[in-house]
Design a protein around this motif. Structure first.
Motif, PDB file in Angstrom:
ATOM      1  N   CYS A  80      30.316  -3.451  39.013  1.00  0.00           N
ATOM      2  CA  CYS A  80      29.533  -2.956  40.152  1.00  0.00           C
ATOM      3  C   CYS A  80      29.403  -4.005  41.240  1.00  0.00           C
ATOM      4  O   CYS A  80      29.434  -3.690  42.434  1.00  0.00           O
ATOM      5  CB  CYS A  80      28.165  -2.484  39.684  1.00  0.00           C
ATOM      6  SG  CYS A  80      28.205  -0.981  38.674  1.00  0.00           S
ATOM      7  N   PHE A  81      29.232  -5.233  40.841  1.00  0.00           N
ATOM      8  CA  PHE A  81      29.057  -6.305  41.818  1.00  0.00           C
ATOM      9  C   PHE A  81      30.393  -6.921  42.240  1.00  0.00           C
ATOM     10  O   PHE A  81      30.430  -7.698  43.200  1.00  0.00           O
ATOM     11  CB  PHE A  81      28.144  -7.396  41.243  1.00  0.00           C
ATOM     12  CG  PHE A  81      26.716  -6.971  41.136  1.00  0.00           C
ATOM     13  CD1 PHE A  81      25.878  -7.023  42.238  1.00  0.00           C
ATOM     14  CD2 PHE A  81      26.210  -6.494  39.933  1.00  0.00           C
ATOM     15  CE1 PHE A  81      24.543  -6.634  42.136  1.00  0.00           C
ATOM     16  CE2 PHE A  81      24.888  -6.102  39.831  1.00  0.00           C
ATOM     17  CZ  PHE A  81      24.039  -6.169  40.931  1.00  0.00           C
ATOM     18  N   SER A  82      31.476  -6.592  41.556  1.00  0.00           N
ATOM     19  CA  SER A  82      32.781  -7.151  41.907  1.00  0.00           C
ATOM     20  C   SER A  82      33.413  -6.333  43.026  1.00  0.00           C
ATOM     21  O   SER A  82      33.250  -5.105  43.098  1.00  0.00           O
ATOM     22  CB  SER A  82      33.705  -7.155  40.684  1.00  0.00           C
ATOM     23  OG  SER A  82      35.002  -7.583  41.043  1.00  0.00           O
ATOM     24  N   SER A  83      34.147  -6.998  43.908  1.00  0.00           N
ATOM     25  CA  SER A  83      34.828  -6.322  45.020  1.00  0.00           C
ATOM     26  C   SER A  83      36.252  -5.917  44.665  1.00  0.00           C
ATOM     27  O   SER A  83      36.969  -5.396  45.508  1.00  0.00           O
ATOM     28  CB  SER A  83      34.860  -7.247  46.243  1.00  0.00           C
ATOM     29  OG  SER A  83      35.539  -8.460  45.938  1.00  0.00           O
ATOM     30  N   TYR A  84      36.672  -6.151  43.410  1.00  0.00           N
ATOM     31  CA  TYR A  84      38.036  -5.829  42.980  1.00  0.00           C
ATOM     32  C   TYR A  84      38.015  -4.723  41.937  1.00  0.00           C
ATOM     33  O   TYR A  84      37.018  -4.518  41.241  1.00  0.00           O
ATOM     34  CB  TYR A  84      38.731  -7.061  42.383  1.00  0.00           C
ATOM     35  CG  TYR A  84      38.985  -8.172  43.387  1.00  0.00           C
ATOM     36  CD1 TYR A  84      40.124  -8.156  44.181  1.00  0.00           C
ATOM     37  CD2 TYR A  84      38.087  -9.230  43.524  1.00  0.00           C
ATOM     38  CE1 TYR A  84      40.365  -9.171  45.100  1.00  0.00           C
ATOM     39  CE2 TYR A  84      38.312 -10.236  44.435  1.00  0.00           C
ATOM     40  CZ  TYR A  84      39.452 -10.203  45.222  1.00  0.00           C
ATOM     41  OH  TYR A  84      39.685 -11.207  46.122  1.00  0.00           O
ATOM     42  N   CYS A  85      39.148  -4.017  41.870  1.00  0.00           N
ATOM     43  CA  CYS A  85      39.374  -3.051  40.801  1.00  0.00           C
ATOM     44  C   CYS A  85      40.720  -3.357  40.152  1.00  0.00           C
ATOM     45  O   CYS A  85      41.610  -3.941  40.779  1.00  0.00           O
ATOM     46  CB  CYS A  85      39.330  -1.613  41.317  1.00  0.00           C
ATOM     47  SG  CYS A  85      40.507  -1.237  42.620  1.00  0.00           S
ATOM     48  N   TYR A  86      40.868  -2.957  38.912  1.00  0.00           N
ATOM     49  CA  TYR A  86      42.036  -3.327  38.117  1.00  0.00           C
ATOM     50  C   TYR A  86      42.704  -2.079  37.563  1.00  0.00           C
ATOM     51  O   TYR A  86      42.037  -1.104  37.191  1.00  0.00           O
ATOM     52  CB  TYR A  86      41.620  -4.249  36.960  1.00  0.00           C
ATOM     53  CG  TYR A  86      40.982  -5.546  37.409  1.00  0.00           C
ATOM     54  CD1 TYR A  86      41.720  -6.708  37.520  1.00  0.00           C
ATOM     55  CD2 TYR A  86      39.623  -5.589  37.724  1.00  0.00           C
ATOM     56  CE1 TYR A  86      41.126  -7.893  37.932  1.00  0.00           C
ATOM     57  CE2 TYR A  86      39.029  -6.760  38.145  1.00  0.00           C
ATOM     58  CZ  TYR A  86      39.785  -7.918  38.244  1.00  0.00           C
ATOM     59  OH  TYR A  86      39.203  -9.094  38.653  1.00  0.00           O
ATOM     60  N   PHE A  87      44.063  -2.131  37.500  1.00  0.00           N
ATOM     61  CA  PHE A  87      44.856  -1.036  36.937  1.00  0.00           C
ATOM     62  C   PHE A  87      45.831  -1.631  35.925  1.00  0.00           C
ATOM     63  O   PHE A  87      46.553  -2.586  36.230  1.00  0.00           O
ATOM     64  CB  PHE A  87      45.631  -0.295  38.034  1.00  0.00           C
ATOM     65  CG  PHE A  87      44.755   0.361  39.064  1.00  0.00           C
ATOM     66  CD1 PHE A  87      44.256   1.629  38.869  1.00  0.00           C
ATOM     67  CD2 PHE A  87      44.421  -0.312  40.229  1.00  0.00           C
ATOM     68  CE1 PHE A  87      43.454   2.230  39.818  1.00  0.00           C
ATOM     69  CE2 PHE A  87      43.620   0.273  41.178  1.00  0.00           C
ATOM     70  CZ  PHE A  87      43.125   1.554  40.974  1.00  0.00           C
ATOM     71  N   ASP A  88      45.818  -1.059  34.740  1.00  0.00           N
ATOM     72  CA  ASP A  88      46.715  -1.518  33.676  1.00  0.00           C
ATOM     73  C   ASP A  88      47.902  -0.558  33.562  1.00  0.00           C
ATOM     74  O   ASP A  88      47.726   0.666  33.472  1.00  0.00           O
ATOM     75  CB  ASP A  88      45.980  -1.576  32.335  1.00  0.00           C
ATOM     76  CG  ASP A  88      44.898  -2.648  32.323  1.00  0.00           C
ATOM     77  OD1 ASP A  88      45.082  -3.674  33.009  1.00  0.00           O
ATOM     78  OD2 ASP A  88      43.873  -2.448  31.643  1.00  0.00           O
ATOM     79  N   LYS A 102      47.681  -8.334  43.624  1.00  0.00           N
ATOM     80  CA  LYS A 102      48.007  -9.378  42.654  1.00  0.00           C
ATOM     81  C   LYS A 102      48.446  -8.737  41.352  1.00  0.00           C
ATOM     82  O   LYS A 102      47.745  -7.895  40.791  1.00  0.00           O
ATOM     83  CB  LYS A 102      46.796 -10.284  42.409  1.00  0.00           C
ATOM     84  CG  LYS A 102      47.094 -11.443  41.456  1.00  0.00           C
ATOM     85  CD  LYS A 102      45.897 -12.351  41.276  1.00  0.00           C
ATOM     86  CE  LYS A 102      46.210 -13.509  40.329  1.00  0.00           C
ATOM     87  NZ  LYS A 102      45.045 -14.392  40.140  1.00  0.00           N
ATOM     88  N   TRP A 103      49.648  -9.126  40.891  1.00  0.00           N
ATOM     89  CA  TRP A 103      50.208  -8.613  39.658  1.00  0.00           C
ATOM     90  C   TRP A 103      50.169  -9.691  38.589  1.00  0.00           C
ATOM     91  O   TRP A 103      50.477 -10.854  38.853  1.00  0.00           O
ATOM     92  CB  TRP A 103      51.661  -8.167  39.857  1.00  0.00           C
ATOM     93  CG  TRP A 103      51.823  -6.956  40.721  1.00  0.00           C
ATOM     94  CD1 TRP A 103      52.059  -6.937  42.056  1.00  0.00           C
ATOM     95  CD2 TRP A 103      51.763  -5.597  40.291  1.00  0.00           C
ATOM     96  NE1 TRP A 103      52.150  -5.656  42.505  1.00  0.00           N
ATOM     97  CE2 TRP A 103      51.972  -4.805  41.444  1.00  0.00           C
ATOM     98  CE3 TRP A 103      51.538  -4.978  39.072  1.00  0.00           C
ATOM     99  CZ2 TRP A 103      51.974  -3.412  41.388  1.00  0.00           C
ATOM    100  CZ3 TRP A 103      51.554  -3.588  39.011  1.00  0.00           C
ATOM    101  CH2 TRP A 103      51.764  -2.826  40.158  1.00  0.00           C
ATOM    102  N   THR A 111      49.021  -5.814  35.033  1.00  0.00           N
ATOM    103  CA  THR A 111      47.679  -5.560  35.545  1.00  0.00           C
ATOM    104  C   THR A 111      47.685  -5.762  37.048  1.00  0.00           C
ATOM    105  O   THR A 111      48.061  -6.842  37.539  1.00  0.00           O
ATOM    106  CB  THR A 111      46.643  -6.491  34.894  1.00  0.00           C
ATOM    107  OG1 THR A 111      46.608  -6.255  33.477  1.00  0.00           O
ATOM    108  CG2 THR A 111      45.261  -6.245  35.465  1.00  0.00           C
ATOM    109  N   LEU A 112      47.295  -4.736  37.766  1.00  0.00           N
ATOM    110  CA  LEU A 112      47.256  -4.772  39.227  1.00  0.00           C
ATOM    111  C   LEU A 112      45.820  -4.956  39.676  1.00  0.00           C
ATOM    112  O   LEU A 112      44.940  -4.181  39.300  1.00  0.00           O
ATOM    113  CB  LEU A 112      47.836  -3.482  39.806  1.00  0.00           C
ATOM    114  CG  LEU A 112      47.683  -3.274  41.312  1.00  0.00           C
ATOM    115  CD1 LEU A 112      48.424  -4.352  42.089  1.00  0.00           C
ATOM    116  CD2 LEU A 112      48.177  -1.876  41.703  1.00  0.00           C
ATOM    117  N   ARG A 113      45.573  -5.991  40.475  1.00  0.00           N
ATOM    118  CA  ARG A 113      44.236  -6.245  41.005  1.00  0.00           C
ATOM    119  C   ARG A 113      44.264  -6.078  42.513  1.00  0.00           C
ATOM    120  O   ARG A 113      45.046  -6.730  43.214  1.00  0.00           O
ATOM    121  CB  ARG A 113      43.773  -7.655  40.653  1.00  0.00           C
ATOM    122  CG  ARG A 113      42.292  -7.896  40.941  1.00  0.00           C
ATOM    123  CD  ARG A 113      41.926  -9.360  40.877  1.00  0.00           C
ATOM    124  NE  ARG A 113      42.407 -10.087  42.052  1.00  0.00           N
ATOM    125  CZ  ARG A 113      42.082 -11.355  42.338  1.00  0.00           C
ATOM    126  NH1 ARG A 113      41.300 -12.032  41.512  1.00  0.00           N
ATOM    127  NH2 ARG A 113      42.564 -11.949  43.414  1.00  0.00           N
TER     128      ARG A 113
END
Length: 508
Positions: free
Chosen positions: A44-52, A114-115, A140-142
């Motif tokens: 919630c507090f992070s500005s990034y999301c991640y995709f595996d 970022k990969w 993992t894509l950030r």
């Protein structure tokens, strides 16, 4: 220093004691829930999301994983010093990729992505009909949360298209042909394939440079025109007709088109196709991004059905070949392909089975083809493969002898330019002269000049003889005409004379 180490040991002991208390007091389910709660708070507090993106989707290979791996192999912004090299099946080039647990930063439309290549050991093998690899791989894509919509809508599609382009560029071309009798292979495919290694390119093709540039521009416009064909409601295909004397480079043109676009070639032998339905089945088994070739269309089968039907009287029976029904037996040993079947193959409903395909017909006698086969929409571009011109001759001299225009004497250049148009030699004939003398450049040029002069003189003699024969034919026609007219004029005199004699007898 001793006091620092003693304090650090005391803190480690307290931490171990607290961890033991937590494991003894709190059950595993509660600990797992607390970890999930912590991750949610952190996200919630992070500005990034991640995709595996994992390598295996269940027991099947994830196509997106392979596409990302190929796409990242072309990036130059690799941050790690260790790369993995690979070479795909039927590929002629090496590709590099991210090593284990290495990172790479990519940019797309001003957005930073970022990969990270994540590799872990698989803990346990679950029961499966297909054994899984020991290592669990994935990317993992950030990205930033505000860029999520842009990335998911465009970036992944861009990666897939780019990967297909890289795969097509690196993979060797394949040449397909339909076997005798329409037999199927072990997988049920009606095409047999071999690697296509033809070295012909537009750079080495002996043709006028302006004409080559026009053809290359048309091919580029076709390969980049997906949105145009969808917007206009047209099938994404294009037809080319290559016509001209034998030996003018029609097959080399097809190979150059395939190498330029990176397409496979389907060499369709119409004499091995018995019915229109078999022709449709073959078309359905062709892949996109391919060139479908029918060479010597005027010699393959008899496609004059419409003309035969048009000249048929009411008393003539309708044969099975005219109906175009399947299973009919024609003059070609059981071949009953009709002109309408071929037209539907190139510009009918069945021509839409697939996309980004090119149809190429070749012929030595364009006048023998039915006009319906030549119109736009079926054969969109007619390319005349003519005799060797001086610009094409310069390309041949460069290919076989390594001679540029500045390497020849001015007198030789003028002599070649003057005699090449009169000789009307094909590029195949000129290539044969250069190949035989390629080790001696001066001798090769001399032999070529003599061959061109000899061919030009031969054509002049034929032209003179033909002119003389035409004059003799005209004189003979005039003599026959006078001979036919003279008896009629002479026959009138005896009739008059007889009439006059009769009158005299009556008077006496």
């Amino acid at each position: 220093m001793k006091e620092i180490w003693a304090s650090l040991a005391s803190l480690m002991g307290v931490f171990a004691f607290c961890q033991t208390i937590l494991h003894a007091v709190f059950p595993p389910e509660l600990r797992f829930a607390s970890v999930k709660l912590f991750n949610r708070i952190f996200n919630c507090f992070s500005s990034y999301c991640y995709f595996d993106i994992t390598e295996m989707d269940g027991v099947n290979t994830n196509e997106l994983y392979n596409a990302v791996q190929l796409y990242l192999s072309t990036s130059a912004s690799v941050t790690g010093n260790r790369l993995s090299l690979s070479r795909a099946l039927n590929s002629s080039a090496f590709t590099f990729g991210l090593s284990n647990n290495d990172c790479l930063v990519d940019a797309f439309n001003g957005v930073t992505a970022k990969w990270e290549h994540v590799v872990m050991q698989r803990q346990s093998q679950t029961f499966s009909w297909r054994p899984l690899p020991e290592e669990k791989r994935g990317f993992t894509l950030r990205i930033k949360k505000k860029d999520k919509v842009l990335i998911l809508d465009s970036y992944l599609d861009f990666i897939m298209d780019k990967a297909n382009e890289i795969r097509r560029r690196n993979q060797d071309r394949l040449l397909y042909t339909n076997p005798r009798g329409g037999s199927l292979d072990s997988r049920g495919h009606p095409w047999d394939a071999v690697p296509f290694k033809h070295p012909s390119t537009f750079e080495t093709l002996a043709m006028d440079p302006a004409k080559k540039a026009e053809i290359m521009a048309d091919l580029r416009d076709f390969s980049d025109g997906e949105s145009f064909y969808q917007k206009t409601g047209r099938a994404w295909k294009r037809g080319y007709l290559l016509y001209g004397p034998p030996g003018t480079g029609k097959s080399s043109m097809i190979a150059a088109m395939a190498n330029y676009l990176g397409y496979d070639i389907y060499d369709l032998e119409l004499t091995e196709v018995h019915t229109n339905s078999e022709l449709r089945k073959l078309l359905m088994k062709t892949t996109s991004k391919s060139i479908i070739v029918i060479e010597d269309i005027d010699c393959s089968i008899n496609l004059t059905n419409r003309n035969k039907s048009a000249g048929r009287t009411n008393h003539d029976p309708v044969t099975p070949e005219m109906r175009g029904g399947s299973g009919s037996v024609g003059e070609e040993g059981g071949n009953s392909i009709t002109l309408s079947g071929l037209l539907n193959f190139t510009d009918g409903l069945w021509s839409c089975c697939g996309s980004e395909r090119i149809f190429v017909f070749t012929t030595n006698h364009i006048e023998k083809l039915d006009p319906a086969l030549l119109r736009s929409g079926r054969m969109d571009m007619h390319i005349f493969m003519s005799y060797c011109s001086f610009p094409a001759l310069k390309i041949l001299l460069k290919n076989y002898l390594g001679l540029g225009e500045g390497d020849l004497e001015d007198g030789v250049v003028m002599e070649l330019e003057e005699v090449i148009e009169k000789a009307e030699m094909t590029p195949a004939d000129i290539s044969e002269v250069l190949i035989k003398n390629r080790r001696d450049k001066r001798k090769a040029v001399t032999e070529l000049v003599e061959a061109l002069k000899s061919k030009a003189e031969k054509r002049n003699r034929i032209a003179r003889v033909s002119t003389a024969e035409n004059l003799m034919d005209l004189e003979e026609e005039e003599q026959e005409k006078r001979a036919l007219e003279s008896p009629k004029e002479g026959s009138e005199l005896p009739e008059n004379c007889n009439k006059e004699g009769d009158d005299e007898e009556k008077a006496n």
